[in-house]
Design a protein around this motif. Structure first.
Motif, mmCIF file in Angstrom:
data_model
loop_
_atom_site.group_PDB
_atom_site.id
_atom_site.type_symbol
_atom_site.label_atom_id
_atom_site.label_comp_id
_atom_site.label_asym_id
_atom_site.label_seq_id
_atom_site.Cartn_x
_atom_site.Cartn_y
_atom_site.Cartn_z
ATOM 1 N N ILE A 29 1.049 -1.319 -0.041
ATOM 2 C CA ILE A 29 0.062 -0.062 -0.059
ATOM 3 C C ILE A 29 1.249 1.551 -0.037
ATOM 4 O O ILE A 29 2.052 1.427 1.175
ATOM 5 N N VAL A 30 0.977 2.511 -1.313
ATOM 6 C CA VAL A 30 1.269 3.322 -0.892
ATOM 7 C C VAL A 30 0.601 5.059 -1.446
ATOM 8 O O VAL A 30 -0.239 4.497 -1.849
ATOM 9 N N GLY A 31 0.825 5.428 -0.218
ATOM 10 C CA GLY A 31 0.261 6.774 -0.221
ATOM 11 C C GLY A 31 -1.874 6.731 -0.182
ATOM 12 O O GLY A 31 -2.488 7.629 -1.376
ATOM 13 N N THR A 32 -2.388 5.893 0.419
ATOM 14 C CA THR A 32 -3.146 6.158 0.447
ATOM 15 C C THR A 32 -4.135 5.646 1.534
ATOM 16 O O THR A 32 -3.301 4.736 2.516
ATOM 17 N N THR A 33 -5.102 6.151 2.232
ATOM 18 C CA THR A 33 -5.182 6.131 3.533
ATOM 19 C C THR A 33 -6.304 5.413 3.725
ATOM 20 O O THR A 33 -7.127 4.471 4.893
ATOM 21 N N GLY A 34 -7.108 4.820 2.580
ATOM 22 C CA GLY A 34 -7.722 3.859 2.460
ATOM 23 C C GLY A 34 -9.415 4.082 3.075
ATOM 24 O O GLY A 34 -10.417 3.670 3.586
ATOM 25 N N ALA B 132 -7.425 -12.793 1.353
ATOM 26 C CA ALA B 132 -6.792 -14.488 0.580
ATOM 27 C C ALA B 132 -5.459 -14.723 0.936
ATOM 28 O O ALA B 132 -4.964 -15.652 -0.121
ATOM 29 N N GLY B 133 -4.953 -14.328 1.619
ATOM 30 C CA GLY B 133 -3.127 -14.909 2.530
ATOM 31 C C GLY B 133 -2.764 -13.948 1.775
ATOM 32 O O GLY B 133 -1.025 -14.057 2.210
ATOM 33 N N ALA B 134 -1.839 -12.454 1.450
ATOM 34 C CA ALA B 134 -1.264 -11.881 1.583
ATOM 35 C C ALA B 134 -0.936 -11.163 2.867
ATOM 36 O O ALA B 134 -1.576 -11.146 3.551
ATOM 37 N N VAL B 135 0.236 -10.735 2.422
ATOM 38 C CA VAL B 135 1.089 -9.969 3.869
ATOM 39 C C VAL B 135 1.065 -8.923 3.022
ATOM 40 O O VAL B 135 0.915 -8.154 1.783
ATOM 41 N N VAL B 136 0.462 -8.064 3.881
ATOM 42 C CA VAL B 136 0.125 -6.629 3.696
ATOM 43 C C VAL B 136 0.845 -4.963 4.725
ATOM 44 O O VAL B 136 1.856 -5.930 5.919
ATOM 45 N N GLU C 8 2.201 -1.673 4.677
ATOM 46 C CA GLU C 8 2.435 -0.463 4.337
ATOM 47 C C GLU C 8 2.791 0.759 4.170
ATOM 48 O O GLU C 8 3.934 1.246 5.068
ATOM 49 N N ILE C 9 3.082 1.915 2.980
ATOM 50 C CA ILE C 9 4.226 3.037 3.378
ATOM 51 C C ILE C 9 2.593 4.344 2.773
ATOM 52 O O ILE C 9 2.234 4.137 2.116
ATOM 53 N N ASN C 10 2.701 5.077 4.165
ATOM 54 C CA ASN C 10 2.246 6.360 4.693
ATOM 55 C C ASN C 10 2.754 7.495 5.728
ATOM 56 O O ASN C 10 4.083 6.731 6.166
ATOM 57 N N THR C 11 2.749 8.504 5.454
ATOM 58 C CA THR C 11 3.105 9.810 5.923
ATOM 59 C C THR C 11 2.547 9.305 7.132
ATOM 60 O O THR C 11 3.583 9.792 8.848
ATOM 61 N N SER C 12 1.327 8.868 7.631
ATOM 62 C CA SER C 12 0.985 8.916 9.290
ATOM 63 C C SER C 12 -0.291 8.171 8.804
ATOM 64 O O SER C 12 -0.468 6.670 8.287
ATOM 65 N N ALA C 13 -0.581 7.083 10.185
ATOM 66 C CA ALA C 13 -0.695 5.984 10.673
ATOM 67 C C ALA C 13 -2.747 6.233 9.673
ATOM 68 O O ALA C 13 -2.770 7.253 9.624
ATOM 69 N N SER C 14 -2.990 4.919 8.947
ATOM 70 C CA SER C 14 -4.073 4.815 8.216
ATOM 71 C C SER C 14 -4.845 4.447 8.560
ATOM 72 O O SER C 14 -5.043 3.282 10.209
ATOM 73 N N SER C 15 -5.982 4.113 7.893
ATOM 74 C CA SER C 15 -7.440 2.761 8.499
ATOM 75 C C SER C 15 -7.110 1.101 8.246
ATOM 76 O O SER C 15 -7.060 0.448 8.548
ATOM 77 N N THR D 285 -3.519 0.584 9.095
ATOM 78 C CA THR D 285 -2.375 0.439 9.705
ATOM 79 C C THR D 285 -2.336 -0.465 11.007
ATOM 80 O O THR D 285 -1.650 -1.029 11.367
ATOM 81 N N LYS D 286 -3.897 -0.541 11.444
ATOM 82 C CA LYS D 286 -3.842 -1.149 12.944
ATOM 83 C C LYS D 286 -4.208 -2.661 12.541
ATOM 84 O O LYS D 286 -3.453 -3.693 13.199
ATOM 85 N N ASP D 287 -5.107 -2.491 11.707
ATOM 86 C CA ASP D 287 -5.939 -4.142 11.985
ATOM 87 C C ASP D 287 -5.347 -5.016 10.290
ATOM 88 O O ASP D 287 -5.875 -5.533 9.755
ATOM 89 N N VAL D 288 -5.679 -4.364 9.449
ATOM 90 C CA VAL D 288 -4.338 -4.964 7.670
ATOM 91 C C VAL D 288 -3.552 -4.481 8.027
ATOM 92 O O VAL D 288 -2.497 -5.723 7.015
ATOM 93 N N ALA D 289 -2.646 -3.520 7.742
ATOM 94 C CA ALA D 289 -0.723 -4.081 7.502
ATOM 95 C C ALA D 289 -0.024 -5.124 8.052
ATOM 96 O O ALA D 289 -0.359 -5.436 9.974
#
Ligand SMILES: [Zn+2]
Length: 250
Positions: free
Chosen positions: A186-191, A206-210, A212-219, A221-225
Motif C-alpha cells: 500500500i503506498v500513499g492511500t489512507t483507505g 486471501a493470504g497476502a502479507v500487507v 504499508e507505506i504512508n506518512t501517517s497511520a491510516s485505516s 495500519t492497525k488491523d490490515v497492515a
C-alpha cells in the motif's frame, strides 16, 4: 524502521507476486494536489463539478475546473522517485501489477507496464452522445467543453465521477489481482474511498502479507497492515528497492 524495511524487502523478494496499491500520496511529491486532507482540493473547491448529474446539466461550467484542476495540474507533473521505484519492482520481476486510484498516468510514464486504473484516467476521453473514444493528445482543451469531431457532442474524461460506477471489468480485474497477490504494498492511500479501499483487505483475506507505506497511520495500519513503514513514498520506495538489490548480490 530499519528492521522493518529489511523485513519488507525480504518478504517481497521471497514472495514475488506483489501488487502495488497506490493513491494520491505517491503523486503529491510530483506536485499533484490530493483530494482529501488539509491541503486537499476539496478544502478549496466544492466537488460537485465532477458529480455526474451536475456535469451533464452544465458541462461548460464543470469543464473550466476539470481543465484547471486535473488536466493542467497533471500535465505539468513528472513521475517521482516513488513511481520509478514501483516500475523497477515490476521490471525486476517482484511486482505483478499496480492497482492505482490515481488518474494521472504517472506510473505508466515511469515505466510500469501492468497498471490497472481503478478510477480511470485523464489520458482518454469519450463522446457522451456517440461514444467515440479520444486520446488526450487529439483533444483541444483551449475551448471548453471540448466537443466530438464527428457529432458535436460533449466529451467526458474517462475518470470516474461522483455517482458513477467503477467499470465492471476494472473492478473485477483489481480484485482478481488482490486475490492472487502474495504481498500487497500500500503506498500513499489512507483507505477512505470505497470500494477501492477493499483491495488490500481482499488480498489479506486471501493470504497476502500487507506492507504499508504512508506518512501517517491510516485505516489500514492497525488491523490490515503487517508492516508499516512511515515516510514519503519517494524516500521509502527507493530504499526498499535498494535493500532488495543489496540482498540479491549476497
Ligand atoms: Zn460524438
Amino acid at each position: 524502521m530499519e528492521g522493518d524495511l529489511k523485513r519488507a524487502a525480504s518478504i517481497i523478494r521471497d514472495r514475488r507476486e506483489t501488487v502495488v496499491f497506490t493513491g494520491a500520496g505517491i503523486s503529491v511529491e510530483s506536485g499533484i494536489p490530493p483530494f482529501r486532507g488539509p491541503d486537499g482540493l476539496w478544502t478549496k473547491h466544492d466537488p460537485s463539478f465532477i458529480e455526474l448529474g451536475r456535469f451533464l446539466e452544465d458541462p461548460a461550467g464543470s469543464w473550466v475546473l476539470i481543465r484547471e484542476l486535473f488536466f493542467d495540474a497533471i500535465e505539468r507533473a513528472e513521475p517521482n522517485r516513488g513511481h520509478i521505484a514501483v516500475a523497477e519492482l515490476e521490471r525486476a520481476g517482484f511486482a505483478r501489477s499496480v492497482v492505482t486510484q490515481n488518474i494521472d498516468g504517472l506510473h505508466q510514464m515511469a515505466g510500469s507496464e501492468k497498471v490497472i486504473e481503478f478510477h480511470g484516467t485523464t489520458r482518454t476521453l469519450h463522446c457522451l452522445d456517440c461514444h467515440t473514444p479520444y486520446a488526450r493528445e487529439n483533444v483541444d482543451l483551449s475551448k471548453t467543453p471540448p466537443r466530438c469531431a464527428s457529432c458535436g457532442g460533449v466529451l467526458k474524461p474517462d475518470f470516474v465521477f461522483f455517482s458513477e460506477q467503477i467499470p465492471e471489468d476494472v473492478s473485477r480485474e483489481s480484485f482478481a489481482e488482490a486475490a492472487a497477490a502474495g504481498v500487497v504494498l500500500i503506498v500513499g492511500t489512507t483507505g477512505e474511498v470505497m470500494p477501492a479501499a477493499y483491495v488490500p483487505v481482499v488480498a489479506k483475506e486471501a493470504g497476502a502479507v500487507v506492507i504499508e507505506i504512508n506518512t501517517s497511520a491510516s485505516s489500514y495500519t492497525k488491523d490490515v497492515a503487517d508492516i508499516f513503514l512511515r515516510g514519503k513514498a519517494g524516500d521509502i520506495l527507493p530504499e526498499l528497492v535498494h535493500e532488495m538489490r543489496g540482498a540479491e548480490k549476497c
